[in-house]
Design an enzyme around this catalytic site. Sequence first.
Site, PDB file in Angstrom:
ATOM      1  N   SER A 155      -3.076  37.626 -21.443  1.00  0.00           N
ATOM      2  CA  SER A 155      -3.270  38.455 -20.241  1.00  0.00           C
ATOM      3  C   SER A 155      -4.724  39.042 -19.851  1.00  0.00           C
ATOM      4  CB  SER A 155      -2.347  39.700 -20.631  1.00  0.00           C
ATOM      5  OG  SER A 155      -2.552  40.624 -19.338  1.00  0.00           O
ATOM      6  N   ASP A 179      -0.736  33.564 -19.350  1.00  0.00           N
ATOM      7  CA  ASP A 179      -0.285  34.456 -18.310  1.00  0.00           C
ATOM      8  C   ASP A 179      -1.705  35.540 -17.959  1.00  0.00           C
ATOM      9  OD1 ASP A 179       1.423  34.821 -16.097  1.00  0.00           O
ATOM     10  OD2 ASP A 179       1.993  36.808 -16.876  1.00  0.00           O
ATOM     11  N   HIS A 250       6.060  38.376 -18.278  1.00  0.00           N
ATOM     12  CA  HIS A 250       4.563  38.142 -18.709  1.00  0.00           C
ATOM     13  C   HIS A 250       4.316  37.683 -19.873  1.00  0.00           C
ATOM     14  CE1 HIS A 250       0.388  39.049 -18.208  1.00  0.00           C
ATOM     15  NE2 HIS A 250       0.471  40.274 -18.929  1.00  0.00           N
TER      16      HIS A 250
END
Length: 441
Positions: A155, A179, A250
Amino acid sequence: MAWKWIKTFVYLSMCVTSAVGNKQASQKKCADFNNTIWQQYRQGIKLRVQYFLLTRNNADCASLFTQDCLNQTQKHTAYFNSSLPTKVIVHGYRPLGSKPSGMSDLAKALLREEDLNVLVVDWEFVASFAYNLVVENYKEKHGSTLESFHFIGMSLGAHVSGFVGTLFEGKLGRITGLDPAGPMFKKAAPFDRLDSSDALFVEAIHTDSDQFGISIPVGHVDFFLNGGMDQPGCTHLDLASMFDYVTCDHMRALSVYTSALNRSCSLTGFPCSSFEEFLAGKCITCEDPFTGTCPQIGLLKSGITVTPLPNHEKVYLLTTATAPYCAHHILVELRVSPLDKSADIQLTLITVGHPETELKLKLNKDEMVYKKVTAHPAQLCKIDSVQVKNTGARFFRQGDIQFAYICISEIPQTRGLDPLCVKNINIGRGVPWSRDFVQVC
């Protein structure tokens, strides 16, 4: 991420490369992530950045790199080996009072795959406040070769890894973005986010590009799982918590990458201009730009050997809902005789002991050939039968449907398996048609 953190990492890199040779006893207590509550955050009583080292010699008990090492007082761990590659895991945004999930599993999977150093960065204080402040502040003022370093960022940690790569002028060996975060980064310049210029090889795995992840390609190769958005199994309400439900898509990138390191099956991507084109069966080889070798998640440089490397190349693949997430890509191709009106059919692939794969197709009057890529839990040679139904509305259903052929094949076609084809098929109203296959893998 603050400049102070970046400087800390640079000093750490210098320190650990000269740390080998001191074989002092390992620490008695295993290092662990900060688990800060709001009062502690305001008081600032804990380390702002910590580094945990895991190797095959201490895989179950992380050692802590302390600030003393950064001050060059040589209070370092005895486990770091500068002759081995180093993986640096950087977590993303996390709420106060929580610990990043999946980091330990990823570290252990890396160590099972290869003998190396795994550094896990704990930057909770600057990763746990308001998300927009993290983004604004992550790059403000606050003996090993560069090629041997591989950053794996989840992330927001993907962009932090990219900024570290920028400081090293793109000479880090590899960056894997799991991601990469999307909010406030989608319109950022390449300098302000992860980009292919940040390392010698940059890859990204996209699983939530319509919410928390980024929708644009940011690496040399970008894997878009199931189109990069909604992931199988993430729509159920029986997940452990609301947080798990909201972040399921996610966090799937981390789970898939960790699972891929076990090599129980391959997660293969296909280069294509869009997910829709891929599903339509228009991208079933990897000739361009990979000269026939499809990239795979988890392998060294994703198994890519072409020179020069592609840039921002989007590849697509389908996965299942649970580990190891691997699905066999099946291409269904059929040719239908002219129709009086449109028709709806359902084609089902059946393998005993596995869930059935249902594929719904709408047949139009002005089309004759149809192609569709779908995911099946078993390989082509283990498919026991195929079934087709005419499923249109009762009063508007097309009459008998004539098929010149129905063929199913597995892609990529690298093992020389011939397609399974059936010719001259007639499907009447309300009468399912099926055909059994007898094959040996």
